[in-house]
Design an enzyme around this catalytic site. Structure first.
Site, short mmCIF file in Angstrom:
data_model
loop_
_atom_site.label_atom_id
_atom_site.label_comp_id
_atom_site.label_asym_id
_atom_site.label_seq_id
_atom_site.Cartn_x
_atom_site.Cartn_y
_atom_site.Cartn_z
N ASN A 1 -61.06 -24.07 29.42
CA ASN A 1 -61.59 -23.32 30.45
C ASN A 1 -60.54 -22.23 30.89
O ASN A 1 -59.43 -22.99 31.47
CB ASN A 1 -62.26 -24.12 31.59
CG ASN A 1 -62.69 -22.94 32.70
OD1 ASN A 1 -63.21 -22.25 32.46
ND2 ASN A 1 -62.87 -23.51 33.96
N ASP B 1 -68.96 -13.11 28.68
CA ASP B 1 -70.54 -13.50 28.59
C ASP B 1 -71.13 -12.73 29.90
O ASP B 1 -70.41 -12.86 31.05
CB ASP B 1 -70.68 -14.99 28.82
CG ASP B 1 -70.26 -15.56 27.36
OD1 ASP B 1 -70.96 -15.48 26.24
OD2 ASP B 1 -69.38 -16.35 27.56
N LYS C 1 -78.83 -12.43 34.12
CA LYS C 1 -80.11 -12.80 34.64
C LYS C 1 -79.61 -13.14 36.04
O LYS C 1 -78.48 -13.58 36.24
CB LYS C 1 -80.73 -13.98 34.10
CG LYS C 1 -81.47 -13.84 32.95
CD LYS C 1 -82.16 -14.86 32.30
CE LYS C 1 -82.88 -14.64 31.12
NZ LYS C 1 -83.23 -15.91 30.08
N THR D 1 -65.43 -5.51 17.73
CA THR D 1 -66.04 -7.00 17.40
C THR D 1 -67.59 -6.65 17.27
O THR D 1 -68.17 -5.57 17.84
CB THR D 1 -65.68 -7.76 18.39
OG1 THR D 1 -66.30 -7.65 19.52
CG2 THR D 1 -64.15 -8.07 18.59
N PHE E 1 -69.71 -7.68 19.43
CA PHE E 1 -70.36 -7.72 20.45
C PHE E 1 -70.32 -5.95 20.87
O PHE E 1 -71.29 -5.60 21.59
CB PHE E 1 -69.51 -8.52 21.85
CG PHE E 1 -69.78 -9.96 21.30
CD1 PHE E 1 -71.00 -10.49 22.02
CD2 PHE E 1 -69.04 -10.86 20.86
CE1 PHE E 1 -71.23 -11.88 21.81
CE2 PHE E 1 -69.39 -12.12 20.62
CZ PHE E 1 -70.32 -12.78 21.06
N GLU E 2 -69.19 -5.46 20.64
CA GLU E 2 -69.11 -4.11 20.85
C GLU E 2 -70.15 -3.17 20.08
O GLU E 2 -70.64 -2.46 20.70
CB GLU E 2 -67.79 -3.55 20.78
CG GLU E 2 -67.56 -2.10 21.21
CD GLU E 2 -66.16 -1.61 21.29
OE1 GLU E 2 -65.10 -2.34 21.32
OE2 GLU E 2 -65.99 -0.35 21.64
#
Ligand SMILES: C[S@@+](CC[C@H](N)C(=O)[O-])C[C@H]1O[C@@H](n2cnc3c(N)ncnc32)[C@H](O)[C@@H]1O
Length: 244
Positions: free
Chosen positions: A123, A146, A150, A218, A220-221
């Site tokens: 972590n 992340d 929500k 990446t 995600f981008e």
């Protein structure tokens, strides 16, 4: 309350551990390449925790004194393997809880013959707080964390008011924190949190920083851009007087 096979944390963490099976190649990478790349750590209660007081000496780990860049949530390792290959004079540390991603990172690093990269499976805030010496880090990179978009999940976001003091303590005076996200409300939250943090000053003019040229594209981008989201970069500098 949060992760764990071994114990519970009092606060929510910014990840849910994926059980994601590793491929055969990843299993092999994990056992063959861990001795070279993975820093063994002492755990506290939770499986991805770091035992307070179990601080490492980066110069000993890397076998030299050099600038140190830490990437939090390095995922598959595309950004950090590329950066380590491009900048052999700098040492890089990838912090990730997703074991298959770490295995992939080691495979790619090994294929590229990279020696200036180490990995920690833990972590990230605990790595900054307990594993790394105060003031030892030149840059912290957090790309596409992340988003926990929500409403009931936003308390899991990494960039929240608890984070800047932890990052400030790990960074050397003048050190840099680089952030990027494709979630507009998280970008705004990052800017509010970091603008309000006493240990940091903005390192950009205007609303957002320019895209960090050291960041490779990446998935995600690419996905964010494909669905029409703006990619936001933010850069903050640790104030010289903080914690000194
Ligand atoms: C959305 S992915 C982005 C990965 C990578 N930065 C990229 O741009 O491709 C976020 C990653 O952060 C990791 N992560 C989230 N919270 C973390 C934490 N507290 N410590 C270490 N890794 C974390 C997750 O496991 C995940 O792999």
């Amino acid at each position: 309350m949060t992760e764990t096979s071994r114990g519970f944390r009092e606060r929510p963490v910014s990840f849910v551990r994926r059980s994601g099976r590793m491929s055969e190649a990843q299993e092999r990478a994990w056992s063959d390449l861990s001795p070279r790349y993975l820093i063994p750590v002492e755990r506290d209660v939770a499986a991805t925790s770091i035992l307070p007081g179990s601080t490492i000496d980066p110069a000993e780990v890397f076998g030299r004194d050099a600038r140190l860049i830490v990437e939090i949530g390095s995922g598959q390792g595309h950004a950090i393997v590329h950066a380590a290959g491009s900048d052999p004079d700098v040492d890089f540390l990838a912090v990730e809880v997703f074991r298959a991603g770490l295995a992939r990172t080691m495979l790619d690093a090994d294929r590229a013959g990279i020696d200036n990269l180490r990995l920690v499976e833990a972590n990230a805030p605990e790595v900054l707080q307990h594993l790394l010496p105060a003031g030892s880090v030149d840059e912290i990179w957090i790309f596409f964390p992340d988003p926990w978009h929500k409403k009931r999940h936003t308390k899991r976001r990494l960039i929240a008011p608890e984070f800047p003091p932890i990052a400030a303590a790990a960074l050397r005076p003048g050190g840099v924190l680089r952030l990027a996200t494709d979630w507009e409300d998280y970008a705004v939250q990052m800017r509010e949190v970091m603008d309000a943090a006493s240990g940091f000053t903005r390192d950009f003019g205007g609303d957002w920083a320019c895209r960090f040229e050291g960041r490779v594209l990446t998935a995600f981008e690419r996905k964010g851009a494909r669905v029409g989201r703006d990619i936001r970069d933010l850069t903050y500098r640790r104030a010289a007087e903080t914690g000194t």
